[in-house]
Design a protein around this motif. Structure first.
Motif, PDB file in Angstrom:
ATOM      1  N   GLN A   1       0.972  -1.398   0.101  1.00 59.91           N
ATOM      2  CA  GLN A   1      -0.141  -0.206  -0.030  1.00 59.91           C
ATOM      3  C   GLN A   1       0.844   1.153  -0.041  1.00 59.91           C
ATOM      4  O   GLN A   1       0.572   2.189  -0.568  1.00 59.91           O
ATOM      5  N   ARG A   2       1.961   1.361   0.644  1.00 60.80           N
ATOM      6  CA  ARG A   2       2.852   2.498   0.876  1.00 60.80           C
ATOM      7  C   ARG A   2       3.647   2.605  -0.158  1.00 60.80           C
ATOM      8  O   ARG A   2       4.113   3.483  -0.610  1.00 60.80           O
ATOM      9  N   GLU A   3       4.387   1.533  -0.293  1.00 60.30           N
ATOM     10  CA  GLU A   3       5.495   1.507  -1.404  1.00 60.30           C
ATOM     11  C   GLU A   3       5.316   1.262  -2.656  1.00 60.30           C
ATOM     12  O   GLU A   3       5.493   0.264  -3.242  1.00 60.30           O
ATOM     13  N   ARG A   4       5.087   2.316  -3.373  1.00 58.55           N
ATOM     14  CA  ARG A   4       4.530   2.246  -4.794  1.00 58.55           C
ATOM     15  C   ARG A   4       5.602   1.459  -5.700  1.00 58.55           C
ATOM     16  O   ARG A   4       5.331   0.707  -6.781  1.00 58.55           O
ATOM     17  N   TYR A   5       6.985   1.869  -5.615  1.00 58.41           N
ATOM     18  CA  TYR A   5       7.884   1.656  -6.461  1.00 58.41           C
ATOM     19  C   TYR A   5       8.857   0.372  -5.990  1.00 58.41           C
ATOM     20  O   TYR A   5       9.843   0.132  -6.483  1.00 58.41           O
ATOM     21  N   GLN A   6       8.638   0.089  -4.657  1.00 58.47           N
ATOM     22  CA  GLN A   6       9.407  -1.065  -4.406  1.00 58.47           C
ATOM     23  C   GLN A   6       9.445  -2.458  -4.978  1.00 58.47           C
ATOM     24  O   GLN A   6       8.145  -2.755  -5.124  1.00 58.47           O
ATOM     25  N   SER A   7      10.373  -3.170  -5.310  1.00 58.36           N
ATOM     26  CA  SER A   7      10.293  -4.432  -6.015  1.00 58.36           C
ATOM     27  C   SER A   7       9.528  -5.534  -5.205  1.00 58.36           C
ATOM     28  O   SER A   7       9.588  -5.310  -3.825  1.00 58.36           O
TER      29      SER A   7
ATOM     30  N   GLU B   1      -2.283 -17.452  -1.585  1.00 59.67           N
ATOM     31  CA  GLU B   1      -2.900 -18.435  -0.845  1.00 59.67           C
ATOM     32  C   GLU B   1      -3.661 -17.753   0.454  1.00 59.67           C
ATOM     33  O   GLU B   1      -4.952 -18.096   0.744  1.00 59.67           O
ATOM     34  N   SER B   2      -2.974 -16.840   0.851  1.00 59.81           N
ATOM     35  CA  SER B   2      -3.591 -16.082   2.131  1.00 59.81           C
ATOM     36  C   SER B   2      -4.818 -15.169   1.679  1.00 59.81           C
ATOM     37  O   SER B   2      -5.692 -15.033   2.202  1.00 59.81           O
ATOM     38  N   VAL B   3      -4.342 -14.171   0.561  1.00 65.50           N
ATOM     39  CA  VAL B   3      -5.187 -13.000   0.197  1.00 65.50           C
ATOM     40  C   VAL B   3      -6.250 -13.461  -0.803  1.00 65.50           C
ATOM     41  O   VAL B   3      -7.185 -12.755  -1.044  1.00 65.50           O
ATOM     42  N   GLY B   4      -5.970 -14.214  -1.548  1.00 59.87           N
ATOM     43  CA  GLY B   4      -6.660 -14.534  -2.886  1.00 59.87           C
ATOM     44  C   GLY B   4      -6.422 -13.905  -4.114  1.00 59.87           C
ATOM     45  O   GLY B   4      -7.043 -13.958  -4.948  1.00 59.87           O
ATOM     46  N   ALA B   5      -5.275 -13.202  -3.935  1.00 67.23           N
ATOM     47  CA  ALA B   5      -4.892 -12.185  -5.084  1.00 67.23           C
ATOM     48  C   ALA B   5      -3.401 -12.192  -4.976  1.00 67.23           C
ATOM     49  O   ALA B   5      -2.560 -12.419  -3.927  1.00 67.23           O
ATOM     50  N   THR B   6      -2.815 -12.053  -6.141  1.00 62.02           N
ATOM     51  CA  THR B   6      -1.270 -11.792  -6.113  1.00 62.02           C
ATOM     52  C   THR B   6      -0.768 -10.425  -5.572  1.00 62.02           C
ATOM     53  O   THR B   6      -1.524  -9.792  -5.489  1.00 62.02           O
ATOM     54  N   PRO B   7       0.446 -10.485  -5.203  1.00 61.66           N
ATOM     55  CA  PRO B   7       0.762  -9.131  -4.486  1.00 61.66           C
ATOM     56  C   PRO B   7       0.642  -7.987  -5.655  1.00 61.66           C
ATOM     57  O   PRO B   7       0.246  -6.883  -5.198  1.00 61.66           O
ATOM     58  N   ALA B   8       1.119  -8.216  -6.834  1.00 59.40           N
ATOM     59  CA  ALA B   8       0.718  -7.281  -7.883  1.00 59.40           C
ATOM     60  C   ALA B   8      -0.551  -6.823  -8.219  1.00 59.40           C
ATOM     61  O   ALA B   8      -1.053  -5.536  -8.077  1.00 59.40           O
ATOM     62  N   ASP B   9      -1.617  -7.753  -8.279  1.00 56.05           N
ATOM     63  CA  ASP B   9      -2.963  -7.444  -8.311  1.00 56.05           C
ATOM     64  C   ASP B   9      -3.398  -6.658  -7.036  1.00 56.05           C
ATOM     65  O   ASP B   9      -4.288  -5.759  -7.090  1.00 56.05           O
ATOM     66  N   TYR B  10      -2.913  -7.230  -5.665  1.00 56.22           N
ATOM     67  CA  TYR B  10      -3.417  -6.568  -4.447  1.00 56.22           C
ATOM     68  C   TYR B  10      -2.771  -4.998  -4.487  1.00 56.22           C
ATOM     69  O   TYR B  10      -3.760  -4.213  -4.252  1.00 56.22           O
ATOM     70  N   ARG B  11      -1.801  -4.840  -5.143  1.00 51.21           N
ATOM     71  CA  ARG B  11      -1.101  -3.441  -5.111  1.00 51.21           C
ATOM     72  C   ARG B  11      -1.915  -2.657  -5.958  1.00 51.21           C
ATOM     73  O   ARG B  11      -2.307  -1.450  -5.759  1.00 51.21           O
ATOM     74  N   GLN B  12      -2.570  -3.027  -6.940  1.00 52.35           N
ATOM     75  CA  GLN B  12      -3.310  -2.312  -7.971  1.00 52.35           C
ATOM     76  C   GLN B  12      -4.599  -2.015  -7.470  1.00 52.35           C
ATOM     77  O   GLN B  12      -5.233  -0.952  -7.527  1.00 52.35           O
ATOM     78  N   MET B  13      -5.304  -3.049  -6.707  1.00 48.46           N
ATOM     79  CA  MET B  13      -6.525  -3.034  -5.908  1.00 48.46           C
ATOM     80  C   MET B  13      -6.369  -1.747  -5.167  1.00 48.46           C
ATOM     81  O   MET B  13      -7.581  -0.972  -4.805  1.00 48.46           O
ATOM     82  N   VAL B  14      -5.378  -1.662  -4.154  1.00 47.12           N
ATOM     83  CA  VAL B  14      -5.299  -0.872  -3.173  1.00 47.12           C
ATOM     84  C   VAL B  14      -4.633   0.596  -3.496  1.00 47.12           C
ATOM     85  O   VAL B  14      -4.656   1.684  -2.780  1.00 47.12           O
ATOM     86  N   ARG B  15      -4.120   0.665  -4.534  1.00 44.07           N
ATOM     87  CA  ARG B  15      -3.302   1.901  -5.025  1.00 44.07           C
ATOM     88  C   ARG B  15      -4.009   2.096  -6.548  1.00 44.07           C
ATOM     89  O   ARG B  15      -3.038   1.775  -7.464  1.00 44.07           O
ATOM     90  N   PRO B  16      -5.028   2.655  -6.633  1.00 46.58           N
ATOM     91  CA  PRO B  16      -5.576   3.015  -8.010  1.00 46.58           C
ATOM     92  C   PRO B  16      -4.824   3.814  -8.865  1.00 46.58           C
ATOM     93  O   PRO B  16      -4.135   4.649  -8.339  1.00 46.58           O
TER      94      PRO B  16
END
Length: 76
Positions: free
Chosen positions: A33-39, A61-76
């Protein structure tokens, strides 16, 4: 070496390893959520995962989305 006659359980089910994984995933969510450009590799390392692929699998497995997809969902 210490030997315990039982395996400690965390309230709410699951063992210590499960709770550690939850803590790591929660930290990853905050970083995503915070670090937009961190790999993803840097986030995986910061959260204590041994590899980016292990982080990716555990997160999905835990969230139901990949980290990249989660990042896009929380940081439009």
């Amino acid at each position: 070496m210490l030997h315990f006659p039982f395996r400690p359980r965390i309230v709410g089910g699951g063992g210590i390893a499960h709770r550690i994984r939850e803590i790591r995933i929660d930290r990853a969510k905050k970083l995503l959520q915070r670090e937009r450009y961190q790999s993803m590799g840097a986030i995986a390392a910061a959260c204590g995962f041994g590899s980016e692929s292990g982080f990716h699998r555990a997160f999905r497995e835990s969230v139901g989305a990949t980290p990249a997809d989660y990042r896009q969902m929380v940081r439009p």
